[in-house]
Design a protein around this motif. Structure first.
Motif, PDB file in Angstrom:
ATOM      1  N   VAL A 135       0.835  -1.200   0.000  1.00  0.00           N
ATOM      2  CA  VAL A 135       0.000   0.000   0.000  1.00  0.00           C
ATOM      3  C   VAL A 135       0.873   1.254   0.000  1.00  0.00           C
ATOM      4  CG1 VAL A 135      -1.638   1.354   1.366  1.00  0.00           C
ATOM      5  CG2 VAL A 135      -1.978  -1.107   1.091  1.00  0.00           C
ATOM      6  N   GLU A 136       1.999   1.208   0.733  1.00  0.00           N
ATOM      7  CA  GLU A 136       2.911   2.362   0.760  1.00  0.00           C
ATOM      8  C   GLU A 136       3.433   2.674  -0.639  1.00  0.00           C
ATOM      9  OE1 GLU A 136       5.996   2.860   3.707  1.00  0.00           O
ATOM     10  OE2 GLU A 136       5.038   1.349   4.975  1.00  0.00           O
ATOM     11  N   TYR A 137       3.822   1.633  -1.369  1.00  0.00           N
ATOM     12  CA  TYR A 137       4.341   1.844  -2.722  1.00  0.00           C
ATOM     13  C   TYR A 137       3.222   2.280  -3.670  1.00  0.00           C
ATOM     14  CZ  TYR A 137       9.045   0.262  -1.759  1.00  0.00           C
ATOM     15  OH  TYR A 137      10.334   0.178  -1.287  1.00  0.00           O
ATOM     16  N   HIS A 138       2.016   1.797  -3.410  1.00  0.00           N
ATOM     17  CA  HIS A 138       0.880   2.230  -4.224  1.00  0.00           C
ATOM     18  C   HIS A 138       0.661   3.730  -4.066  1.00  0.00           C
ATOM     19  CE1 HIS A 138      -3.037   2.477  -6.073  1.00  0.00           C
ATOM     20  NE2 HIS A 138      -3.538   2.978  -4.949  1.00  0.00           N
ATOM     21  N   LYS A 139       0.714   4.206  -2.824  1.00  0.00           N
ATOM     22  CA  LYS A 139       0.526   5.637  -2.571  1.00  0.00           C
ATOM     23  C   LYS A 139       1.662   6.456  -3.173  1.00  0.00           C
ATOM     24  CE  LYS A 139      -2.011   5.028   1.785  1.00  0.00           C
ATOM     25  NZ  LYS A 139      -1.945   5.209   3.260  1.00  0.00           N
ATOM     26  N   GLU A 140       2.879   5.918  -3.054  1.00  0.00           N
ATOM     27  CA  GLU A 140       4.062   6.638  -3.537  1.00  0.00           C
ATOM     28  C   GLU A 140       4.082   6.780  -5.054  1.00  0.00           C
ATOM     29  OE1 GLU A 140       8.183   8.144  -3.623  1.00  0.00           O
ATOM     30  OE2 GLU A 140       6.605   8.137  -2.124  1.00  0.00           O
ATOM     31  N   TRP A 141       3.663   5.693  -5.743  1.00  0.00           N
ATOM     32  CA  TRP A 141       3.791   5.668  -7.200  1.00  0.00           C
ATOM     33  C   TRP A 141       2.466   5.805  -7.940  1.00  0.00           C
ATOM     34  CZ3 TRP A 141       8.266   5.456 -10.070  1.00  0.00           C
ATOM     35  CH2 TRP A 141       9.449   5.265  -9.346  1.00  0.00           C
ATOM     36  N   SER A 142       1.385   6.129  -7.219  1.00  0.00           N
ATOM     37  CA  SER A 142       0.076   6.185  -7.880  1.00  0.00           C
ATOM     38  C   SER A 142      -0.041   7.348  -8.853  1.00  0.00           C
ATOM     39  CB  SER A 142      -1.041   6.260  -6.836  1.00  0.00           C
ATOM     40  OG  SER A 142      -0.884   7.393  -6.013  1.00  0.00           O
ATOM     41  N   LEU A 155      10.263  -4.324  -6.053  1.00  0.00           N
ATOM     42  CA  LEU A 155       9.403  -4.840  -7.120  1.00  0.00           C
ATOM     43  C   LEU A 155       8.069  -4.116  -7.140  1.00  0.00           C
ATOM     44  CD1 LEU A 155       9.979  -8.696  -6.800  1.00  0.00           C
ATOM     45  CD2 LEU A 155      10.566  -7.277  -8.773  1.00  0.00           C
ATOM     46  N   PHE A 156       7.566  -3.750  -5.963  1.00  0.00           N
ATOM     47  CA  PHE A 156       6.290  -3.048  -5.898  1.00  0.00           C
ATOM     48  C   PHE A 156       6.360  -1.708  -6.631  1.00  0.00           C
ATOM     49  CE2 PHE A 156       5.111  -5.247  -1.619  1.00  0.00           C
ATOM     50  CZ  PHE A 156       4.765  -6.390  -2.319  1.00  0.00           C
ATOM     51  N   ALA A 157       7.506  -1.045  -6.570  1.00  0.00           N
ATOM     52  CA  ALA A 157       7.666   0.239  -7.256  1.00  0.00           C
ATOM     53  C   ALA A 157       7.611   0.051  -8.766  1.00  0.00           C
ATOM     54  CB  ALA A 157       8.988   0.897  -6.848  1.00  0.00           C
ATOM     55  N   VAL A 158       8.263  -1.007  -9.250  1.00  0.00           N
ATOM     56  CA  VAL A 158       8.251  -1.309 -10.685  1.00  0.00           C
ATOM     57  C   VAL A 158       6.828  -1.595 -11.150  1.00  0.00           C
ATOM     58  CG1 VAL A 158       9.033  -2.926 -12.456  1.00  0.00           C
ATOM     59  CG2 VAL A 158      10.602  -2.194 -10.664  1.00  0.00           C
ATOM     60  N   ALA A 159       6.115  -2.436 -10.401  1.00  0.00           N
ATOM     61  CA  ALA A 159       4.753  -2.811 -10.768  1.00  0.00           C
ATOM     62  C   ALA A 159       3.814  -1.614 -10.741  1.00  0.00           C
ATOM     63  CB  ALA A 159       4.245  -3.900  -9.822  1.00  0.00           C
ATOM     64  N   GLN A 160       3.894  -0.806  -9.678  1.00  0.00           N
ATOM     65  CA  GLN A 160       2.991   0.323  -9.550  1.00  0.00           C
ATOM     66  C   GLN A 160       3.273   1.401 -10.595  1.00  0.00           C
ATOM     67  OE1 GLN A 160       0.283   0.502  -7.408  1.00  0.00           O
ATOM     68  NE2 GLN A 160      -0.195   2.230  -8.756  1.00  0.00           N
ATOM     69  N   ALA A 161       4.553   1.626 -10.917  1.00  0.00           N
ATOM     70  CA  ALA A 161       4.902   2.627 -11.927  1.00  0.00           C
ATOM     71  C   ALA A 161       4.347   2.218 -13.291  1.00  0.00           C
ATOM     72  CB  ALA A 161       6.414   2.797 -11.998  1.00  0.00           C
ATOM     73  N   ALA A 162       4.448   0.928 -13.604  1.00  0.00           N
ATOM     74  CA  ALA A 162       3.921   0.437 -14.883  1.00  0.00           C
ATOM     75  C   ALA A 162       2.395   0.552 -14.914  1.00  0.00           C
ATOM     76  CB  ALA A 162       4.347  -1.013 -15.098  1.00  0.00           C
ATOM     77  N   TYR A 163       1.760   0.195 -13.808  1.00  0.00           N
ATOM     78  CA  TYR A 163       0.289   0.259 -13.751  1.00  0.00           C
ATOM     79  C   TYR A 163      -0.202   1.703 -13.864  1.00  0.00           C
ATOM     80  CZ  TYR A 163      -4.505  -0.416 -12.165  1.00  0.00           C
ATOM     81  OH  TYR A 163      -5.869  -0.424 -12.074  1.00  0.00           O
TER      82      TYR A 163
END
Length: 205
Positions: A135-142, A155-163
């Motif tokens: 959730v933290e990475y989702h908020k950061e990269w949303s 990995l969460f940063a990579v996934a969220q940035a792409a999404y």
């Protein structure tokens, strides 16, 4: 710092493959000592080899290398950096040591610009993939507007940035989507057998 003399040592990267009068005892030894920072304890001129440095490894071993093969260790290299591109003195040796420093601190992810380098720790870090952290990475990269870069590579940063790029859209003052400008995205996961590609894919999905 030399514990015997109390003097601050000049540090250089030790390349066992270029050490003089020395044979590597094993592949395991090579892996542990390749490009390891070593302190220069003596310098001399050799008629046959030219200028030669005597260096001491962290394990206490002493070896000789040609001065022309020595690359200075920048103080920043000893700290480890989130992004290899932040290194002031970049080289293959400083990059490998930066990864080693982070790995020793259980920081298995390191960025190289938009590329994420992952080193398999061969053990689980449950908190590293918790829902709260996701959730933290989702908020950061949303959105690019809220991205601060404060969270470490993951990995969460990579996934969220792409999404986020995939679902990018423009909204009006009422919050309604008036146009979309998302772009197709792809994430390439590569590595040798056993590197952790399958697990990385699971976490990204």
């Amino acid at each position: 710092m030399d514990i015997v003399t109390g003097k601050r040592l000049v540090m250089v990267y030790f390349d066992p493959l270029k050490a003089l009068d020395f044979s590597i005892p094993s592949d395991e030894w090579l892996g542990e000592n390749l490009y390891i920072p070593a302190g220069v304890v003596h310098s001399e001129s050799n008629k046959d080899s030219g200028d030669v440095l005597t260096v001491k490894l962290p394990n206490g071993e002493v070896h000789k290398i040609k001065e022309e093969d020595a690359i200075l260790v920048h103080p920043q290299d000893l700290e480890g950096v989130d992004d290899i591109l932040q290194l002031r003195e970049f080289s293959e040796r400083s990059m490998i040591h930066a990864l080693r420093v982070r790995y020793d601190k259980d920081e298995i992810y390191t960025s190289v610009g938009p590329i994420l380098v992952s080193i398999n720790p061969y053990r689980m870090f449950p908190l590293l993939y918790s829902e709260d952290l996701m959730v933290e990475y989702h908020k950061e990269w949303s959105s690019t507007a809220t991205h601060t870069g404060k969270l470490p590579p993951h990995l969460f940063a990579v996934a969220q940035a792409a999404y986020t790029s995939l679902m990018s859209s423009v909204k009006d003052s009422a919050g309604n989507i008036v146009s979309t400008n998302g772009k197709n995205q792809s994430i390439v996961i590569s590595g040798e057998s056993g590197a952790g590609k399958t697990e990385a894919t699971k976490f990204i999905m």
